[in-house]
Write a protein that holds these residues in place. Structure first.
Motif, mmCIF file in Angstrom:
data_model
loop_
_atom_site.group_PDB
_atom_site.id
_atom_site.type_symbol
_atom_site.label_atom_id
_atom_site.label_comp_id
_atom_site.label_asym_id
_atom_site.label_seq_id
_atom_site.Cartn_x
_atom_site.Cartn_y
_atom_site.Cartn_z
ATOM 1 N N ILE A 82 9.424 9.510 -5.565
ATOM 2 C CA ILE A 82 7.979 9.642 -5.165
ATOM 3 C C ILE A 82 7.058 10.519 -6.740
ATOM 4 O O ILE A 82 7.844 11.221 -7.194
ATOM 5 N N ALA A 83 6.065 9.965 -6.820
ATOM 6 C CA ALA A 83 5.143 10.682 -7.817
ATOM 7 C C ALA A 83 4.361 11.555 -7.070
ATOM 8 O O ALA A 83 3.694 11.382 -6.252
ATOM 9 N N LEU A 84 4.513 13.124 -7.588
ATOM 10 C CA LEU A 84 3.781 13.932 -7.039
ATOM 11 C C LEU A 84 2.516 14.444 -7.845
ATOM 12 O O LEU A 84 2.917 14.943 -9.025
ATOM 13 N N PRO A 85 1.488 14.469 -7.387
ATOM 14 C CA PRO A 85 0.213 14.907 -8.346
ATOM 15 C C PRO A 85 -0.013 16.298 -8.472
ATOM 16 O O PRO A 85 0.024 17.071 -7.469
ATOM 17 N N THR A 86 0.057 16.988 -9.500
ATOM 18 C CA THR A 86 0.109 18.255 -9.800
ATOM 19 C C THR A 86 -1.213 18.678 -10.573
ATOM 20 O O THR A 86 -1.874 17.652 -11.229
ATOM 21 N N ALA A 87 -1.496 19.930 -10.972
ATOM 22 C CA ALA A 87 -2.419 20.231 -11.753
ATOM 23 C C ALA A 87 -2.335 20.012 -13.212
ATOM 24 O O ALA A 87 -3.328 19.356 -13.818
ATOM 25 N N ASP A 88 -1.258 19.670 -13.592
ATOM 26 C CA ASP A 88 -0.850 19.297 -15.050
ATOM 27 C C ASP A 88 -0.591 17.725 -15.115
ATOM 28 O O ASP A 88 -0.435 17.346 -16.164
ATOM 29 N N GLY A 89 -0.712 17.089 -14.101
ATOM 30 C CA GLY A 89 -0.303 15.618 -14.323
ATOM 31 C C GLY A 89 0.784 15.186 -13.050
ATOM 32 O O GLY A 89 0.642 15.621 -12.050
ATOM 33 N N VAL A 104 0.928 -1.164 -0.036
ATOM 34 C CA VAL A 104 0.012 -0.018 0.030
ATOM 35 C C VAL A 104 0.707 1.209 0.067
ATOM 36 O O VAL A 104 0.412 2.069 -0.876
ATOM 37 N N LYS A 105 1.916 1.177 0.712
ATOM 38 C CA LYS A 105 2.759 2.553 0.805
ATOM 39 C C LYS A 105 3.354 2.529 -0.532
ATOM 40 O O LYS A 105 3.547 3.955 -1.077
ATOM 41 N N ALA A 106 3.858 1.470 -1.308
ATOM 42 C CA ALA A 106 4.547 1.521 -2.466
ATOM 43 C C ALA A 106 3.623 2.190 -3.457
ATOM 44 O O ALA A 106 3.958 2.841 -4.351
ATOM 45 N N PHE A 107 2.234 1.715 -3.500
ATOM 46 C CA PHE A 107 1.285 2.320 -4.396
ATOM 47 C C PHE A 107 1.155 3.920 -4.144
ATOM 48 O O PHE A 107 1.079 4.578 -5.250
ATOM 49 N N LYS A 108 1.094 4.198 -2.906
ATOM 50 C CA LYS A 108 1.053 5.737 -2.680
ATOM 51 C C LYS A 108 2.317 6.577 -3.116
ATOM 52 O O LYS A 108 2.027 7.582 -3.821
ATOM 53 N N PHE A 109 3.373 6.016 -3.006
ATOM 54 C CA PHE A 109 4.553 6.602 -3.579
ATOM 55 C C PHE A 109 4.549 6.819 -4.878
ATOM 56 O O PHE A 109 5.062 7.837 -5.639
ATOM 57 N N SER A 110 3.659 5.830 -5.725
ATOM 58 C CA SER A 110 3.866 5.832 -7.164
ATOM 59 C C SER A 110 2.332 6.503 -7.715
ATOM 60 O O SER A 110 2.140 6.251 -8.998
ATOM 61 N N ALA A 111 1.742 6.913 -6.660
ATOM 62 C CA ALA A 111 0.132 7.568 -7.278
ATOM 63 C C ALA A 111 -0.363 6.662 -7.839
ATOM 64 O O ALA A 111 -1.199 6.977 -9.076
ATOM 65 N N ILE A 112 -0.720 5.511 -7.507
ATOM 66 C CA ILE A 112 -1.484 4.531 -7.883
ATOM 67 C C ILE A 112 -2.685 3.909 -7.140
ATOM 68 O O ILE A 112 -2.564 3.905 -5.919
ATOM 69 N N ASP A 113 -3.760 3.718 -7.736
ATOM 70 C CA ASP A 113 -4.892 3.338 -7.143
ATOM 71 C C ASP A 113 -4.991 1.939 -6.595
ATOM 72 O O ASP A 113 -4.405 1.090 -7.438
#
Length: 248
Positions: free
Chosen positions: A145-152, A88-97
């Protein structure tokens, strides 16, 4: 219409997911359902789906084995898993559902909506490569880590993050080299993710990378000078725990 494939080795879980999708997600058409990695790979190659519901653990194999065999990942994935804190932590780091089993209807509806929004985005492949990288070796920390922004999504090295600062439901990331990124998640979300990565919440508004502290100045709570020469205040109630963390 979202064309979907289910790869799940438990017949009951597979049937339950198909039923919920039929009743609550009218925009999803399940074109195939398989119970192992080999047949799952064949189904994906045959149908070219938009979305795959992928079980993490299947008969001695994993969903990540399937992804490595597929090669080109041009579809969205929603992982399903029994509670596995590390995954679950790995999913969150990768911005994966992901969905925890047994699947909650509201969480499924939300995950499908987000997957629909992400379909065809250029960052799809990189997100899944990142989660595979993060899960290999069961490391205690993650490098990227994947960071979600307004552009992606923006992918950054954790070691490059100097500090985070909250602004309502957003978080500003300050990186080495002067780069600044506005991320569409709260600082509390990143506190939970990054505490094990040598980050510390020194103030309601500030989360800092302990590896980037240059100086600490005493005072009521004191303040830390970071590697970018920014001064970050330490709250009185956080001071003792912060100093203990620094000396450990």
């Amino acid at each position: 219409m979202i064309r979907a494939i289910i790869v799940e080795d438990e017949e009951k879980a597979r049937s339950n997911l198909m039923q919920i999708l039929s009743e609550y997600c009218s925009n999803v058409e399940v074109v195939d359902a398989q119970d192992n990695v080999k047949s799952g790979v064949q189904a994906i190659q045959q149908h070219s789906p938009d979305l795959v519901f992928l079980d993490v653990h299947m008969q001695g194999e994993t969903g990540f084995d399937l992804l490595e065999q597929i090669g080109k990942i041009d579809f969205e994935i929603i992982f399903t898993t029994a509670h596995n804190e590390y995954a679950v932590k790995a999913f969150k780091f990768s911005a994966i559902d992901y969905l925890l089993k047994p699947v909650d209807i509201d969480e499924l509806i939300n995950a499908v909506k987000k997957a629909g929004d992400k379909i065809k985005q250029d960052a799809t492949k990189e997100r899944y490569e990142l989660v595979i990288e993060n899960l290999k070796g069961q490391k205690s920390t993650f490098n990227k880590i994947a960071l979600p922004t307004a552009d992606g999504l923006i992918f950054v090295q954790v070691a490059e993050i100097i500090r985070c600062e909250s602004e309502d439901n957003y978080t500003h990331f300050f990186l080495k080299g002067g780069e600044r990124i506005l991320v569409s998640k709260t600082i509390k979300y990143f506190e939970e993710l990054l505490t094990d990565q040598d980050f510390f919440r020194v103030h309601q508004s500030h989360l800092i990378n302990l590896n980037h502290i240059k100086e600490y100045h005493k005072g009521e709570g004191g303040y830390a000078i970071m590697s970018d020469d920014s001064a970050v205040i330490v709250s009185r109630r956080k001071k003792e725990a912060f100093l203990t963390k620094l000396s450990s």
